[in-house]
Design an enzyme around this catalytic site. Structure first.
Site, PDB file in Angstrom:
ATOM      1  N   ALA A  38      28.132  36.357  40.000  1.00 37.02           N
ATOM      2  CA  ALA A  38      28.355  35.540  38.790  1.00 37.02           C
ATOM      3  C   ALA A  38      28.705  36.387  37.571  1.00 37.02           C
ATOM      4  O   ALA A  38      28.731  35.888  36.457  1.00 37.02           O
ATOM      5  CB  ALA A  38      27.125  34.683  38.512  1.00 37.02           C
ATOM      6  N   TYR A  65      39.944  38.911  56.264  1.00 36.86           N
ATOM      7  CA  TYR A  65      39.481  37.972  55.231  1.00 36.86           C
ATOM      8  C   TYR A  65      39.444  36.541  55.794  1.00 36.86           C
ATOM      9  O   TYR A  65      38.444  35.830  55.652  1.00 36.86           O
ATOM     10  CB  TYR A  65      40.412  38.068  54.020  1.00 36.86           C
ATOM     11  CG  TYR A  65      39.985  37.227  52.835  1.00 36.86           C
ATOM     12  CD1 TYR A  65      38.826  37.533  52.123  1.00 36.86           C
ATOM     13  CD2 TYR A  65      40.749  36.143  52.413  1.00 36.86           C
ATOM     14  CE1 TYR A  65      38.438  36.762  51.031  1.00 36.86           C
ATOM     15  CE2 TYR A  65      40.364  35.375  51.320  1.00 36.86           C
ATOM     16  CZ  TYR A  65      39.209  35.690  50.632  1.00 36.86           C
ATOM     17  OH  TYR A  65      38.829  34.928  49.548  1.00 36.86           O
ATOM     18  N   LYS A  96      36.197  34.038  56.308  1.00 38.60           N
ATOM     19  CA  LYS A  96      36.101  32.727  55.667  1.00 38.60           C
ATOM     20  C   LYS A  96      36.054  31.606  56.723  1.00 38.60           C
ATOM     21  O   LYS A  96      35.435  30.561  56.501  1.00 38.60           O
ATOM     22  CB  LYS A  96      37.257  32.522  54.690  1.00 38.60           C
ATOM     23  CG  LYS A  96      37.211  33.490  53.500  1.00 38.60           C
ATOM     24  CD  LYS A  96      35.904  33.392  52.724  1.00 38.60           C
ATOM     25  CE  LYS A  96      35.908  34.201  51.451  1.00 38.60           C
ATOM     26  NZ  LYS A  96      34.653  34.085  50.692  1.00 38.60           N
ATOM     27  N   ILE A 151      43.343  31.502  42.960  1.00 39.25           N
ATOM     28  CA  ILE A 151      42.670  31.224  41.692  1.00 39.25           C
ATOM     29  C   ILE A 151      42.802  32.456  40.787  1.00 39.25           C
ATOM     30  O   ILE A 151      42.649  33.591  41.261  1.00 39.25           O
ATOM     31  CB  ILE A 151      41.161  30.913  41.929  1.00 39.25           C
ATOM     32  CG1 ILE A 151      40.975  29.774  42.967  1.00 39.25           C
ATOM     33  CG2 ILE A 151      40.456  30.575  40.614  1.00 39.25           C
ATOM     34  CD1 ILE A 151      41.525  28.412  42.587  1.00 39.25           C
TER      35      ILE A 151
HETATM   36  P1  NAP Z   1      35.891  38.617  41.814  1.00 43.47           P
HETATM   37  O1  NAP Z   1      36.520  38.249  40.508  1.00 43.47           O
HETATM   38  O2  NAP Z   1      36.372  39.823  42.532  1.00 43.47           O
HETATM   39  O3  NAP Z   1      34.292  38.711  41.583  1.00 43.47           O
HETATM   40  C1  NAP Z   1      33.484  39.092  42.644  1.00 43.47           C
HETATM   41  C2  NAP Z   1      32.023  38.954  42.224  1.00 43.47           C
HETATM   42  O4  NAP Z   1      31.223  39.252  43.372  1.00 43.47           O
HETATM   43  C3  NAP Z   1      31.600  39.900  41.136  1.00 43.47           C
HETATM   44  O5  NAP Z   1      30.674  39.231  40.302  1.00 43.47           O
HETATM   45  C4  NAP Z   1      30.885  41.018  41.897  1.00 43.47           C
HETATM   46  O6  NAP Z   1      29.845  41.636  41.112  1.00 43.47           O
HETATM   47  C5  NAP Z   1      30.253  40.237  43.018  1.00 43.47           C
HETATM   48  N1  NAP Z   1      29.959  41.011  44.216  1.00 43.47           N
HETATM   49  C6  NAP Z   1      30.812  41.678  45.033  1.00 43.47           C
HETATM   50  N2  NAP Z   1      30.139  42.241  46.052  1.00 43.47           N
HETATM   51  C7  NAP Z   1      28.829  41.924  45.874  1.00 43.47           C
HETATM   52  C8  NAP Z   1      27.641  42.213  46.591  1.00 43.47           C
HETATM   53  N3  NAP Z   1      27.650  42.955  47.709  1.00 43.47           N
HETATM   54  N4  NAP Z   1      26.460  41.725  46.120  1.00 43.47           N
HETATM   55  C9  NAP Z   1      26.420  40.962  44.993  1.00 43.47           C
HETATM   56  N5  NAP Z   1      27.519  40.661  44.268  1.00 43.47           N
HETATM   57  C10 NAP Z   1      28.709  41.142  44.703  1.00 43.47           C
HETATM   58  O7  NAP Z   1      36.021  37.429  42.871  1.00 43.47           O
HETATM   59  P2  NAP Z   1      36.508  35.913  42.685  1.00 43.47           P
HETATM   60  O8  NAP Z   1      37.989  35.889  42.706  1.00 43.47           O
HETATM   61  O9  NAP Z   1      35.788  35.281  41.564  1.00 43.47           O
HETATM   62  O10 NAP Z   1      36.029  35.307  44.083  1.00 43.47           O
HETATM   63  C11 NAP Z   1      34.759  34.727  44.248  1.00 43.47           C
HETATM   64  C12 NAP Z   1      34.688  34.077  45.621  1.00 43.47           C
HETATM   65  O11 NAP Z   1      35.760  33.120  45.762  1.00 43.47           O
HETATM   66  C13 NAP Z   1      34.843  35.052  46.804  1.00 43.47           C
HETATM   67  O12 NAP Z   1      33.994  34.672  47.844  1.00 43.47           O
HETATM   68  C14 NAP Z   1      36.299  34.875  47.207  1.00 43.47           C
HETATM   69  O13 NAP Z   1      36.516  35.200  48.550  1.00 43.47           O
HETATM   70  C15 NAP Z   1      36.499  33.393  46.940  1.00 43.47           C
HETATM   71  N6  NAP Z   1      37.895  33.033  46.714  1.00 43.47           N
HETATM   72  C16 NAP Z   1      38.619  33.562  45.698  1.00 43.47           C
HETATM   73  C17 NAP Z   1      39.954  33.190  45.535  1.00 43.47           C
HETATM   74  C18 NAP Z   1      40.820  33.729  44.431  1.00 43.47           C
HETATM   75  O14 NAP Z   1      42.048  33.497  44.474  1.00 43.47           O
HETATM   76  N7  NAP Z   1      40.291  34.394  43.438  1.00 43.47           N
HETATM   77  C19 NAP Z   1      40.537  32.264  46.422  1.00 43.47           C
HETATM   78  C20 NAP Z   1      39.766  31.747  47.449  1.00 43.47           C
HETATM   79  C21 NAP Z   1      38.442  32.124  47.587  1.00 43.47           C
HETATM   80  P3  NAP Z   1      29.986  43.085  40.372  1.00 43.47           P
HETATM   81  O15 NAP Z   1      31.339  43.111  39.723  1.00 43.47           O
HETATM   82  O16 NAP Z   1      28.855  43.126  39.414  1.00 43.47           O
HETATM   83  O17 NAP Z   1      29.845  44.103  41.447  1.00 43.47           O
END
Ligand code: NAP
Length: 242
Positions: A8, A150, A154, A183
């Site tokens: 978060a 990936y 998922k 996103i």
């Molecule tokens: P993001 O911007 O890369 O953020 C990832 C978050 O996960 C950060 O808060 C990070 O914390 C935390 N994190 C990573 N590894 C961790 C661990 N081992 N333990 C605890 N926290 C951890 O990612 P996002 O784009 O918001 O994506 C969030 C979710 O949505 C993911 O599951 C992703 O697969 C899914 N998703 C994203 C998209 C997209 O297009 N963005 C599309 C489909 C699905 P720190 O920075 O503090 O390390």
């Protein structure tokens, strides 16, 4: 109401934490490394008049997860909602795949979801109610080159969602997944512009989604208004998968 949102500190997780706070939840802001960004999320929640707890814990580490959930129960109370959101993407063609990258993706995107679900469900069972929302991806349904690992992680999230929904229904716990398309978060930043233009052509709505649009669906699925939905993976992708 109390929610744990993993990952978060930024992106979709941060948007979920803020929208849930707007809906009246106190929030445990989980993250792995970025103390400053996590604190900013917490400060924004507190400014809305809700409670927030920064929980630095690697979701792949059982001890850290158990400690986090105990701390949340002690400081905020038993969670009503877990959003399993922390995830990584590391696009590689099969022959470029390293064991290290494979292990990291499996650990964070699958093992982390199980560890958090297990620890939180144990507490929710006492209340005979709770909601778990797993962040999947439209990649679980499409074959996007370079995303074999990936997509597989998922796909596993969708399967675990359906099975856990069956297992946990008797304790009043609902489990659903959200499969977002592209996103606008830091996760998209690694995609070359030419590739992004190509993806855009295939999205009927001709735009990428916003983290807040995912957060709106999280709030809806968390609410009692959708109390008869469980075990589902809901796609939110501007039509990409059609
Ligand atoms: P993001 O911007 O890369 O953020 C990832 C978050 O996960 C950060 O808060 C990070 O914390 C935390 N994190 C990573 N590894 C961790 C661990 N081992 N333990 C605890 N926290 C951890 O990612 P996002 O784009 O918001 O994506 C969030 C979710 O949505 C993911 O599951 C992703 O697969 C899914 N998703 C994203 C998209 C997209 O297009 N963005 C599309 C489909 C699905 P720190 O920075 O503090 O390390």
């Amino acid at each position: 109401m109390i929610a744990i949102v993993t990952g978060a500190s930024r992106g979709i997780g941060k948007a979920c934490a803020l929208k849930l706070a707007e809906d009246g939840y106190d929030i445990a802001v989980n993250y792995r490394s970025n103390d400053e960004e996590a604190q900013k999320t917490a400060d924004e929640i507190i400014a809305m008049g809700r409670r927030a707890l920064c929980c630095k814990a690697d979701v792949c580490d059982r001890e850290q997860v158990v400690r986090m959930v105990d701390e949340v129960c002690g400081e905020l109370g038993i969670p009503d909602l877990l959003v399993n959101n922390a995830g990584v993407v590391d696009d590689r063609y099969l022959l470029m795949l390293t064991e290290e990258s494979l292990d990291r993706s499996l650990d964070i995107n699958i093992k982390g979801y199980f560890l958090c679900a297990q620890s939180v469900a144990l507490k929710m069972m006492r209340n005979k109610k709770g909601v778990i929302i797993n962040m999947s991806s439209v990649s679980s349904l499409l074959a996007l080159e370079g995303q074999s690992v990936y997509s597989a992680t998922k796909g596993a999230v969708n399967s675990m969602t359906a099975t856990l929904a069956k297992e946990l229904a008797r304790y009043g716990i609902r489990v659903n997944a959200i499969a977002p398309g592209f996103i606008e978060t830091e996760m998209l930043e690694h995609i070359p512009e030419a590739k992004k233009d190509e993806y855009l052509k295939n999205i009927p709505q001709k735009r990428f989604g916003k983290p807040e649009e995912v957060a709106n669906l999280v709030c809806a699925l968390a609410s009692d208004r959708l109390s008869y939905i469980t075990g589902q993976t809901i796609v939110l992708d501007g039509g990409l998968s059609l």
